[in-house]
Design a protein around this motif. Structure first.
Motif, PDB file in Angstrom:
ATOM      1  N   LYS A   1      20.129  -7.000  -7.872  1.00 11.52           N
ATOM      2  CA  LYS A   1      19.804  -5.577  -7.917  1.00 11.52           C
ATOM      3  C   LYS A   1      20.848  -4.769  -7.142  1.00 11.52           C
ATOM      4  CE  LYS A   1      15.871  -5.893 -10.160  1.00 11.52           C
ATOM      5  NZ  LYS A   1      15.719  -5.291 -11.524  1.00 11.52           N
ATOM      6  N   LEU A   2      21.282  -5.302  -5.981  1.00 12.83           N
ATOM      7  CA  LEU A   2      22.310  -4.602  -5.208  1.00 12.83           C
ATOM      8  C   LEU A   2      23.593  -4.505  -6.021  1.00 12.83           C
ATOM      9  CD1 LEU A   2      23.373  -3.311  -2.640  1.00 12.83           C
ATOM     10  CD2 LEU A   2      23.861  -5.604  -1.758  1.00 12.83           C
ATOM     11  N   GLU A   3      23.954  -5.628  -6.679  1.00 12.50           N
ATOM     12  CA  GLU A   3      25.171  -5.622  -7.500  1.00 12.50           C
ATOM     13  C   GLU A   3      25.040  -4.611  -8.630  1.00 12.50           C
ATOM     14  OE1 GLU A   3      29.028  -7.267  -8.473  1.00 12.50           O
ATOM     15  OE2 GLU A   3      27.748  -7.301  -6.724  1.00 12.50           O
TER      16      GLU A   3
ATOM     17  N   PRO B   1      27.412   0.535  -8.447  1.00 14.93           N
ATOM     18  CA  PRO B   1      28.160   1.597  -9.155  1.00 14.93           C
ATOM     19  C   PRO B   1      27.515   2.969  -9.042  1.00 14.93           C
ATOM     20  CG  PRO B   1      28.009  -0.383 -10.505  1.00 14.93           C
ATOM     21  CD  PRO B   1      27.090  -0.603  -9.340  1.00 14.93           C
ATOM     22  N   ARG B   2      26.212   3.016  -8.831  1.00 10.48           N
ATOM     23  CA  ARG B   2      25.543   4.301  -8.641  1.00 10.48           C
ATOM     24  C   ARG B   2      25.384   4.624  -7.152  1.00 10.48           C
ATOM     25  NH1 ARG B   2      20.394   3.946 -10.021  1.00 10.48           N
ATOM     26  NH2 ARG B   2      20.185   6.216 -10.166  1.00 10.48           N
ATOM     27  N   LEU B   3      25.129   3.598  -6.359  1.00  8.56           N
ATOM     28  CA  LEU B   3      24.810   3.812  -4.944  1.00  8.56           C
ATOM     29  C   LEU B   3      26.020   4.351  -4.168  1.00  8.56           C
ATOM     30  CD1 LEU B   3      23.037   3.561  -2.446  1.00  8.56           C
ATOM     31  CD2 LEU B   3      23.624   1.127  -2.331  1.00  8.56           C
ATOM     32  N   ILE B   4      27.147   3.692  -4.353  1.00  7.96           N
ATOM     33  CA  ILE B   4      28.319   4.107  -3.556  1.00  7.96           C
ATOM     34  C   ILE B   4      28.762   5.518  -3.915  1.00  7.96           C
ATOM     35  CG2 ILE B   4      30.764   3.623  -3.152  1.00  7.96           C
ATOM     36  CD1 ILE B   4      30.059   0.672  -3.103  1.00  7.96           C
ATOM     37  N   PRO B   5      28.914   5.865  -5.190  1.00 10.71           N
ATOM     38  CA  PRO B   5      29.264   7.276  -5.492  1.00 10.71           C
ATOM     39  C   PRO B   5      28.215   8.255  -4.979  1.00 10.71           C
ATOM     40  CG  PRO B   5      29.667   5.875  -7.396  1.00 10.71           C
ATOM     41  CD  PRO B   5      28.917   5.022  -6.413  1.00 10.71           C
ATOM     42  N   GLY B   6      26.955   7.821  -5.077  1.00  7.69           N
ATOM     43  CA  GLY B   6      25.890   8.717  -4.584  1.00  7.69           C
ATOM     44  C   GLY B   6      26.005   8.975  -3.087  1.00  7.69           C
TER      45      GLY B   6
ATOM     46  N   THR C   1       0.831  -1.216   0.000  1.00 12.88           N
ATOM     47  CA  THR C   1       0.000   0.000   0.000  1.00 12.88           C
ATOM     48  C   THR C   1       0.863   1.262   0.000  1.00 12.88           C
ATOM     49  OG1 THR C   1      -1.653  -1.212   1.293  1.00 12.88           O
ATOM     50  CG2 THR C   1      -1.863   1.194   1.204  1.00 12.88           C
ATOM     51  N   MET C   2       2.003   1.199   0.689  1.00 12.79           N
ATOM     52  CA  MET C   2       2.833   2.398   0.877  1.00 12.79           C
ATOM     53  C   MET C   2       3.555   2.796  -0.400  1.00 12.79           C
ATOM     54  SD  MET C   2       6.073   2.945   3.420  1.00 12.79           S
ATOM     55  CE  MET C   2       5.164   2.642   4.909  1.00 12.79           C
ATOM     56  N   LEU C   3       3.988   1.818  -1.189  1.00 16.29           N
ATOM     57  CA  LEU C   3       4.859   2.154  -2.320  1.00 16.29           C
ATOM     58  C   LEU C   3       4.237   3.172  -3.266  1.00 16.29           C
ATOM     59  CD1 LEU C   3       6.504  -1.298  -3.114  1.00 16.29           C
ATOM     60  CD2 LEU C   3       7.553   0.728  -2.126  1.00 16.29           C
ATOM     61  N   PRO C   4       2.977   3.016  -3.641  1.00 13.51           N
ATOM     62  CA  PRO C   4       2.386   4.063  -4.517  1.00 13.51           C
ATOM     63  C   PRO C   4       2.307   5.427  -3.837  1.00 13.51           C
ATOM     64  CG  PRO C   4       1.095   2.032  -4.573  1.00 13.51           C
ATOM     65  CD  PRO C   4       2.055   1.880  -3.453  1.00 13.51           C
ATOM     66  N   MET C   5       2.210   5.405  -2.490  1.00 14.47           N
ATOM     67  CA  MET C   5       2.106   6.681  -1.773  1.00 14.47           C
ATOM     68  C   MET C   5       3.417   7.472  -1.836  1.00 14.47           C
ATOM     69  SD  MET C   5       0.210   5.403   1.666  1.00 14.47           S
ATOM     70  CE  MET C   5      -1.414   4.631   1.651  1.00 14.47           C
ATOM     71  N   LEU C   6       4.538   6.783  -2.025  1.00 11.71           N
ATOM     72  CA  LEU C   6       5.821   7.488  -2.011  1.00 11.71           C
ATOM     73  C   LEU C   6       5.875   8.530  -3.117  1.00 11.71           C
ATOM     74  CD1 LEU C   6       8.302   4.536  -1.354  1.00 11.71           C
ATOM     75  CD2 LEU C   6       7.252   6.080   0.299  1.00 11.71           C
TER      76      LEU C   6
ATOM     77  N   GLU D   1      14.447   2.717  -5.067  1.00 14.14           N
ATOM     78  CA  GLU D   1      14.612   3.516  -6.286  1.00 14.14           C
ATOM     79  C   GLU D   1      14.075   4.925  -6.101  1.00 14.14           C
ATOM     80  OE1 GLU D   1      12.732   0.832  -9.143  1.00 14.14           O
ATOM     81  OE2 GLU D   1      14.673   0.827 -10.178  1.00 14.14           O
ATOM     82  N   ILE D   2      12.934   5.025  -5.408  1.00 12.50           N
ATOM     83  CA  ILE D   2      12.363   6.364  -5.194  1.00 12.50           C
ATOM     84  C   ILE D   2      13.251   7.168  -4.248  1.00 12.50           C
ATOM     85  CG2 ILE D   2      10.400   7.600  -4.202  1.00 12.50           C
ATOM     86  CD1 ILE D   2       8.617   5.300  -5.174  1.00 12.50           C
ATOM     87  N   LEU D   3      13.678   6.529  -3.176  1.00  9.72           N
ATOM     88  CA  LEU D   3      14.502   7.239  -2.196  1.00  9.72           C
ATOM     89  C   LEU D   3      15.825   7.674  -2.800  1.00  9.72           C
ATOM     90  CD1 LEU D   3      12.385   6.092  -0.207  1.00  9.72           C
ATOM     91  CD2 LEU D   3      14.259   5.601   1.381  1.00  9.72           C
ATOM     92  N   PHE D   4      16.448   6.752  -3.530  1.00  8.85           N
ATOM     93  CA  PHE D   4      17.784   7.054  -4.033  1.00  8.85           C
ATOM     94  C   PHE D   4      17.738   7.990  -5.230  1.00  8.85           C
ATOM     95  CE2 PHE D   4      21.490   6.112  -6.716  1.00  8.85           C
ATOM     96  CZ  PHE D   4      22.505   6.435  -5.820  1.00  8.85           C
ATOM     97  N   ASN D   5      16.798   7.707  -6.135  1.00  9.14           N
ATOM     98  CA  ASN D   5      16.793   8.481  -7.383  1.00  9.14           C
ATOM     99  C   ASN D   5      16.138   9.844  -7.243  1.00  9.14           C
ATOM    100  OD1 ASN D   5      18.053   6.412  -8.817  1.00  9.14           O
ATOM    101  ND2 ASN D   5      16.103   5.357  -9.178  1.00  9.14           N
ATOM    102  N   ASN D   6      15.161   9.956  -6.324  1.00  8.07           N
ATOM    103  CA  ASN D   6      14.399  11.206  -6.245  1.00  8.07           C
ATOM    104  C   ASN D   6      14.673  12.008  -4.966  1.00  8.07           C
ATOM    105  OD1 ASN D   6      13.215  10.451  -8.661  1.00  8.07           O
ATOM    106  ND2 ASN D   6      11.522   9.405  -7.648  1.00  8.07           N
ATOM    107  N   TRP D   7      14.517  11.329  -3.852  1.00  7.21           N
ATOM    108  CA  TRP D   7      14.534  12.076  -2.595  1.00  7.21           C
ATOM    109  C   TRP D   7      15.947  12.408  -2.097  1.00  7.21           C
ATOM    110  CZ3 TRP D   7      10.365   9.116   0.746  1.00  7.21           C
ATOM    111  CH2 TRP D   7       9.123   9.229   0.109  1.00  7.21           C
TER     112      TRP D   7
END
Length: 1652
Positions: free
Chosen positions: A258-260, A264-269, A168-173, A225-231
């Motif tokens: 998915k973690l692997e 490459p994006r997560l650690i630099p971010g 239920t929460m995911l669409p609310m993000l 994805e929402i937290l990392f890419n947007n927020w």
């Protein structure tokens, strides 16, 4: 009905939540919790209903109720039924979501209720909350937060819901646009992730073990994805940090692929977020979790990110660290955790990154890298095992870094390496050496200013690094077993180098521990093995080094004791023969060093060095091996140059060499070594010269001829000539340097003479020693002797002369030795003294030269009279006129200024010793006279400091003469009078030192006179011994004190001086009147006046005129001696014409000036005269009226009392006369008359003013600056009475009155009678025998026309009745009758005092109270019923008096009136006047003693009526009322029929102890309800009365009292209470303005739950 009352209580409390005081809020919260503890469901329902019905209640007040609901739920969760839980859940849900806006405290409180209920009823909570969590609609902020908190508090219950919640929460993000909503979503995802991980970690305990991580992975990834890419890109800090904190736990739940894919994006971010230092901790914490997740899945992508990771982490670890900021410390630890994670997977890459960083010159970079290395060595030891050589090889540059921060990091790294086996590897020695070098850093340094300002901690000092290093060295030596073989014996190599001296203490401690370990491992006889090429120090080097180090006992934190202990451990390695000797001697040395008797301040350096040299002699004797000793001498010689920067230690090493040379039989080696020492010595240094001379002196003990020969040979050698020639090249230095060499050689000869064998020294003095000394000292230019100006050369010559003289005196043939060069040497010393400047004291030349002369004088042949005179005059003239020593300054050439004070003391002592030495050869009166012919001009000098020094030296000389005098025949001391006249006036000199030394001189002279008269040496003369006692008083510069002492000295002189010396004494003393010091001239006057005392009769005919002249001259002269003489004149005249003198002096104006006072006091010195004068003055006091009534125009019809002149003047005169101690007998003879007259005089002058003409005189005198004593009629009379008592043998009376403040009270209009009572009490106690005559004289005054006299007399008699003395003196009946009669006096105060007197009979004559009981009881009752008593003063006194006499009355008399008294005093319990409350309560306590028998039941009712009042007044604002209540309750206890309650009253209600009122009342109420449950309604009703008390503490105590009663009453008896009335009263009181009252009311309301 019961439920309605619980609800009513709760409602009342909840109504009060509107109170503004936080304390009341907290008490309401506690009360609701208390109610909830008894009836949880009822209270929860009541709270729900209240909140529902009061929808408009402000949220701060709702918070209190919600908090109470949460607490009740938490405490009673297990007992809560589902229906109530459902109601609570529904209410909390509505409260939480009622406002769409976020009101944090309110909604948080509601959320906390849901979380608390959810611990048990998770399904019910979720059922309610999920209704407000609908798809497609952004939920309320606290709905999400509640989910988050529930997931942490009830993991097993909540995780099964998370799948649907996440769905239920995911669409609310994507719908969440506000930052606060995004933040709470992040918080929820973080908590969800952590709870899922915990669930998975405890599957064996989980309700559903089938749950898998994969269940949540996809949803978590979508959220990720929402937290990392947007927020994450937001500018809002709070949201960004929430995202970062959530990503860490979420990374563990992401699908592996998915973690692997995301790494490459997560650690630099994540790494980019390090740009903001304030967020670093949260970034590091999340990063560490991400790295752990990546490592757990065996990520290959991480390898590509490693370089960036390491660079970012390195920047963090190297960033400034402020230890005062906890967040920075947390970040530091998280970064280190990241390194630990990476080290386990990438050890090679990590070291390849870190080790080159050690070559950086940047301090932070090095410190950070070293810190990281320490972390991975400790946490990844297995991965680092094969990397040890690489790590060790990289330490070369850090070991050379001078930064203290780098050093500290290296030391910490070394500690870690030691535990993991690094120091055993090749290259480990360099690290150990580094550690030792840090231990050698200076320990104590002054604080330095910071070199820069940053967030970094202040710069480390060397001492800090040293402390860390010392601790580290000791720890790795004692706790790391594998280090023993590494450190032993390697650490011994660091013992010898001088630059490592500061490290010796820790080194020795470690070596001692390691050696002890060796001995424990079956190696008791272990010793050092010297292999080929070994670098260990030799035994000789160890002994020499450690012995020298031990010479400084308190340097380096116990270094001396440590090296001695190490020596003891190494005894077999030094020499096999040393075991027994060292095993015995070294512990003694250590014990002496560390014993309680010795401290740094008390242990003599010379004494300690002598012990060590003796230890060295014993060691060499025990070894007894010439080659070994020779090798030791050579080793000591080699070490000499090492100590060039340590003069003290080098000096001692010289002494050790000398001692070893003396023990060495190899004379060739001795000569060779002496030659080498003389050639290589650094003659420019004073310590070196001293050490070399000591060395040669000690060597001469066994090798005198070789030493003398080598000294002479050295001067003739080319070396000495080359040195002189070399010096001559540099003209500026040549003379100075050659003089230094000569100084040393001269000093060497002195030490050789000192240590040379006693039987050989005399033969070498002239030919070998003095000849060469003068050869080096005397410089000739063209055959003419030139006086040297070199200070050191002079000092060395003087010191050598002293040593030579001492050697001559100590030699075996000294008695037959004639010192041919004595005169020449004395003359040389005088030349030195004369050459010194007279304006300052800069060098010790004077002192040393005089000391040398002292030694020379005692040698043969004796000096001629002219030579002695010249010597004495020279020394006195050189020392005594010197300027006083200056305050410490900077160096001003010569010696340092801070040494001038000791230098002056030493110089003066040397002068004294020299004069004693000269006088010792001529111990005759003539010899003494000769000496004082030289000293006399200095004793009489016009300069203070010259007089002081002259008298001080004279005192020392006379004391010496007295001690050494041996009289074989009685001879006249013909000049004692002249000498005493020289010193007696000095006893009052302006300087205290001069005065005290002058007394010593007189004391010594008079004892010398006694010895010449034939008295034994041990004879002690009582009068002379008193002179010594005067010295302490002479420190006081007060003139009176000085001249009193002078008179006593004159009396002793007159008593002990021979008759034939009296004339010379008087003549010399009269000459002393012209003394340049005024004090001394006045002292001469005092002594002369004491001799002329009997000649005053010649002035008889000039009495009238003399009195006028004396008075006028006294006004002109300030000289105390003249004033004393004039005072004596007045006394002589009065002995002949007392009436005329008294009449004339009474005519002097008032207030009396100081001259008139002196003249009056002169009349008191002889009792017969004083008695007659007192009678004349009493007549003046009593004859005239004491005051006149004058009406003042300004005051309208009011009149003022004005004192009359002659009684006032006579009172002042009486005071002056009776202030003189000698007047005592005369006062005793007129005691009663004086006492009564003065007491009545005081009573008549209270509030009386001076006549206007006297007031104007006072003002004019003040304007002219004349120091007249302020005149007040009453104060004058009081002071006169005080003086009369003091001098009349009643000092104890005056002292007692002063101690009680009686004199001040006597002056006060309001407290006059209190002062009279204090006086009467003191008289009864200390002057009882004098009372009958006083009472007889005073009794008629009870009928005086003056109210003040009746009041004073009544007060005096009233207080007398409190003492048994009136009974003993048969005065009781008359005084008691007088008091009874005064009850009808028109004056209220007199009536009150009369009752006080009757009450006082209880303490004064208790046995008489019973006889007159009915009469006394009637008087007291009449007093309580006094109608003309508006302020209840008489009633108050009656109650107090009745309390006093109750214990002595017949029981039948009291019982007949017991209830009447109890009822009569009851209204006073709550009187506004605390005195009335106190007295009535005390009396009530006393009445309980009479309650037994027929009155018992009736009086018990009275106790119950007053019990509440007494208990509440324990909180009375007045401490005296509290004490009265404690007393009354203790008395009532036995009458209450409850032993436990009685014991409580006796044990807890001590008057001087504090009382914990709440606990006490709790216990009292418990026992009251157990013993008297029927009294509940009565006790509560009485308490309700006090709800309206004026005193806040009592208003607070009353509801508390009720609360405790309710707490302890049983349900059966609780029915008698009108609960509705009580609740109504409490509800009203809940609005009291005082916070403490409202708090107690709320507490009581909570307790009422027991009643319902």
């Amino acid at each position: 009905m019961s439920e309605s009352r619980v609800k009513r209580l709760a409602m009342t409390l909840m109504d009060a939540t509107t109170d503004k005081d936080p304390l009341v809020h907290e008490q309401i919260f506690s009360a609701l919790c208390y109610l909830g503890g008894a009836e949880p469901e009822e209270i929860l329902n009541a709270c729900e209903e209240y909140l529902r019905q009061h929808d408009k209640l402000a949220y701060p007040h709702r918070i209190i109720i919600l908090r109470a609901m949460e607490a009740v739920v938490r405490s009673n969760l297990a007992q809560l039924d589902k229906s109530t839980a459902k109601i609570v859940i529904f209410l909390a849900s509505n409260e939480m979501t009622k406002s769409k806006e976020i009101i944090f405290e309110w909604q948080q409180a509601a959320s906390n209720v849901l979380v608390a209920v959810g611990r048990r009823f998770i399904n019910k909570v979720m059922e309610e909350v999920l209704t407000k969590f609908q798809p497609g609609i952004v939920p309320h902020y606290f709905i999400v937060q509640t989910f988050a908190n529930l997931s942490m508090t009830n993991v097993f219950g909540m995780v099964p819901f998370l799948n649907s919640i996440l769905g239920t929460m995911l669409p609310m993000l994507g719908l969440a646009k506000q930052d606060n909503m995004r933040t709470v979503f992040c918080y929820a995802l973080q908590n969800f992730s952590e709870s899922i991980q915990e669930y998975m970690a405890n599957l064996d305990q989980a309700p559903d073990p089938t749950v898998r991580r994969d269940t949540f992975s996809n949803d978590i990834f979508s959220a990720y994805e929402i937290l990392f890419n947007n927020w994450l890109q937001t500018r809002e800090t709070k949201l960004r940090l929430a995202v970062v904190e959530a990503l860490g736990p979420m990374s563990h739940l992401l699908p592996s692929e998915k973690l692997e894919e995301q790494l490459p994006r997560l650690i630099p971010g994540i790494l980019t977020l390090y740009r903001k230092p304030a967020e670093a901790y949260y970034v590091s914490k999340s990063l560490c979790q991400i790295l752990e997740a990546a490592v757990n899945i065996g990520s290959r992508t991480l390898d590509t990110q490693l370089e960036a990771l390491l660079n970012a982490l390195q920047l963090q670890i190297c960033s400034p660290l402020d230890s005062s900021m906890p967040v920075q410390l947390k970040n530091h630890n998280e970064v280190l955790r990241c390194f630990t994670v990476l080290a386990s997977s990438f050890p090679d890459r990590l070291l390849a990154f870190l080790l080159p960083k050690l070559e950086s010159g940047n301090e932070r970079m090095r410190v950070g890298t070293l810190t990281t290395l320490r972390q991975i060595i400790n946490s990844a030891s297995s991965q680092m095992e094969i990397k040890k050589p690489f790590i060790l090889s990289s330490m070369k540059l850090p070991l050379q870094d001078n930064s203290n921060k780098v050093k500290r990091a290296v030391v910490q790294l070394i500690s870690a390496m030691a535990h993991h086996g690094y120091l055993e590897q090749p290259g480990g020695e360099a690290l150990i050496e580094f550690l030792v070098r840090q231990c050698a850093l200076p320990g104590d340094q002054p604080p330095q200013l910071p070199r820069r300002h940053s967030l970094e901690t202040e710069d480390l000092m060397d001492g800090h690094v040293r402390d860390i290093s010392v601790n580290t060295l000791f720890l790795i030596s004692t706790t790391v077993d594998r280090m023993a073989d590494v450190l032993w014996p390697y650490l011994l190599e660091f013992v010898i180098p001088i630059h490592l001296s500061n490290a010796l203490t820790p080194l020795c401690k470690s070596l001692i521990f390691l050696a002890a370990q060796r001995q424990e491992k079956d190696e008791p006889d272990f010793q050092l093995l010297y292999e080929a090429g070994a670098t260990l120090p030799t035994p000789h080097a160890l002994l020499a080094r450690l012995l020298v180090v031990s010479s400084q006992p308190y340097v380096g934190e116990g270094r001396a004791a440590a090296v001695l202990r190490l020596l003891n451990v190494l005894h077999l390695s030094v020499h096999k023969a040393l075991g027994p000797l060292w095993g015995k001697q070294i512990p003694k040395l250590v014990e002496h060093l560390e014993g309680k008797a010795n401290t740094k301040a008390s242990l003599s350096q010379k004494e300690w060095e002598d012990q060590l040299l003796q230890f060295l002699r014993q060691t060499l004797e025990a070894i007894s091996d010439t080659p070994w000793t020779s090798q030791l001498i050579l080793e000591m010689g080699r070490q000499l140059s090492s100590y060039n920067g340590s003069p003290l230690e080098k000096n001692f090493l010289y002494k050790c060499i000398g001692t070893a040379l003396a023990a060495c039989p190899n004379k060739d080696l001795v000569r060779k070594q002496l030659q080498e020492l003389l050639e290589t010595a650094r003659y420019q240094e004073e310590a070196e010269r001293e050490g070399l001379a000591s060395c040669l002196g000690l060597c001469a003990i066994s090798h005198l001829d070789e030493t003398l020969a080598k000294l002479e040979e050295f001067v003739k050698s080319d070396v000495f000539k080359k040195s002189a020639g070399l010096f001559s090249i540099f003209k500026d230095h040549s003379d100075n340097e050659v003089e230094k060499v000569k100084s040393t050689l001269i000093l060497c000869y002195g030490f050789v003479a000192k240590h040379a064998p006693k039987e050989l020294v005399l033969a070498r003095i002239d030919a070998d020693i003095l000849r060469n000394i003068f050869l080096y000292f005397n410089t000739k230019v063209l055959g003419i002797k030139v006086e040297t100006k070199d200070l050191m050369l002079k000092l060395c010559l003087i010191r050598s002369i002293c040593l030579i003289c001492q050697a001559i005196c100590n030699s075996t043939q000294s008695g037959d030795f004639t010192f041919s060069r004595k005169t020449e040497l004395v003359s040389q010393m005088m030349d030195f003294i004369k050459a010194e400047p007279l304006d300052s004291l800069r060098t010790p030349i004077r002192q040393k030269a005089m000391t040398a002369c002292m030694f020379l004088v005692v040698l043969e042949p004796p000096l001629s009279e002219a030579e002695k005179a010249e010597l004495v005059e020279t020394c006195l003239g050189s020392v005594l006129p010197l300027s006083l020593p200056e305050a410490p300054k900077e160096k001003d050439g010569g010696l340092e200024a801070e040494h001038k004070e000791p230098l002056w003391c030493d110089t003066l002592c040397a002068l004294k010793d020299l004069l004693k030495s000269i006088l010792h050869r001529h111990m005759t009166p003539h010899g003494l006279q000769t000496m004082f012919e030289h000293l006399s001009p200095w004793v009489k000098s016009a300069k203070e400091h010259e007089r002081e020094r002259g008298v001080e030296v004279s005192a020392a000389v006379l004391e010496f003469y007295r001690e050494k005098l041996n009289v074989n025949t009685v001879v006249p001391f013909y000049n004692v009078g002249l000498l005493i006249a020289l010193f007696a006036p000095r006893c009052t000199d302006s300087l205290a030192g001069t005065r005290q030394h002058a007394v010593d001189c007189v004391h010594s002279l008079l004892y010398i006179q006694l010895y010449y008269e034939g008295f034994a040496r041990d004879h002690k003369d009582e009068s002379l011994e008193k002179l010594k006692a005067l010295k302490t008083g002479l420190r006081d510069p007060d003139v009176n004190t000085l001249f009193q002492a002078c008179c006593k000295i004159a009396q002793v002189i007159a008593k002990r001086l021979p008759p034939d010396q009296l004339l010379s004494l008087l003549l010399s003393m009269l000459e002393g009147l012209a003394d340049p010091d005024k004090n001394c001239s006045r002292a001469a006057t005092v002594v002369v006046n004491s001799l002329l005392k009997e000649r005053g009769a010649v002035l008889l005919e000039k009495v009238p005129k003399i009195l006028a002249v004396v008075h006028s001259k006294l006004q002109e002269v300030e000289e105390e001696a003249v004033r004393k003489a004039a005072q004596q004149t007045v006394h002589i005249l009065a002995t002949q014409h007392k009436a005329a003198v008294v009449s004339s002096l009474l005519g002097n104006p008032l207030p009396l000036d100081s001259c008139s006072c002196l003249m009056w006091r002169a009349l008191a010195s002889e009792p017969p005269l004083a008695s007659q004068v007192l009678e004349l003055l009493l007549e003046k006091v009593n004859r005239d009226v004491p005051y006149k009534e004058n009406k003042s125009f300004l005051r309208g019809s009011c009149s003022e009392r004005v004192a009359t002149f002659f009684p006032l003047a006579a009172t002042c005169a009486l005071h002056e006369i009776m202030s003189v101690p000698e007047c005592g007998p005369a006062i005793v003879g007129l005691y009663a008359e004086l006492f009564v007259s003065l007491l009545l005089r005081v009573s008549c002058t209270v509030g009386v003013h001076l006549p206007k003409n006297m007031q104007s005189k006072e003002r004019k005198s003040a304007a002219r600056g004349q120091p007249l004593r302020p005149l007040d009629p009453c104060s004058s009379a009081v002071e006169t009475l005080k003086a009369m008592l003091t001098q009349g043998g009643s000092e104890e009376v005056a002292r007692a009155v002063s101690a009680s403040g009686g004199w001040e009270s006597l002056r006060s209009v309001e407290r006059h009678h209190d002062g009279v009572a204090v006086l009467a009490s003191a008289m009864a106690k200390h002057a009882g025998p004098k009372l009958p005559l006083i009472v007889k004289t005073l009794s008629p005054m009870l009928n005086s026309i003056y109210d003040s006299q009746r009041l004073t007399t009544t007060a005096f008699f009233a207080e007398l009745l409190s003492s048994n003395v009136v009974n003993d003196l048969v005065l009781l009946a008359s005084v008691m009758d007088s008091m009874t009669a005064r009850q009808r006096d028109p004056c209220t105060s007199v009536r009150m005092l009369a009752l006080r007197g009757l009450g006082n009979m209880a303490s004064g004559s208790p046995e008489k109270v019973r006889r007159h009981g009915a009469q006394l009881l009637a008087s007291m009752m009449n007093g309580m019923d006094d109608k003309d008593d508006p302020h209840s003063l008489v009633a108050l006194e009656a109650m107090g008096g009745l309390a006093k006499i109750l214990g002595f009355l017949e029981e039948r008399d009291v019982r007949s009136m017991l209830l009447h008294i109890a009822i009569r005093i009851r209204p006073f319990f709550d009187s506004e006047k605390h005195e009335l409350r106190r007295s009535s309560i005390l009396l009530f306590g006393h009445l309980t003693k009479f309650s037994a028998g027929s009155c018992e039941e009736a009086f018990f009712e009275q106790i119950l009526n007053g019990l509440v009042t007494l208990l509440l007044h324990l909180q009375d604002p007045k401490p005296e009322v509290v004490k009265a209540c404690k007393f009354a309750l203790r008395q009532c206890g036995p009458s209450m029929g409850c032993p436990v309650l009685c014991d409580m009253f006796q044990n807890h209600l001590h008057e001087d102890r504090s009382l914990h009122y709440g606990e006490f009342m709790n216990d009292v109420c418990k026992h009251l309800m157990q013993s008297y449950p029927d009294t509940l309604s009565r006790l509560v009703a009485t308490n309700l009365f006090y709800f309206k008390s004026n005193w806040p503490d009592i208003r607070a105590a009353a509801p508390m009292f009720v609360g405790f009663l309710v707490l302890h009453v049983d349900r059966e008896h609780s029915q008698q209470l009108d609960l509705d009335e009580l609740i109504a009263a409490l509800t009203v009181l809940l609005k009291d303005p005082v916070t403490a009252v409202r708090v107690k009311v709320a507490e009581t309301l909570g307790r009422l739950v027991r009643m319902v």
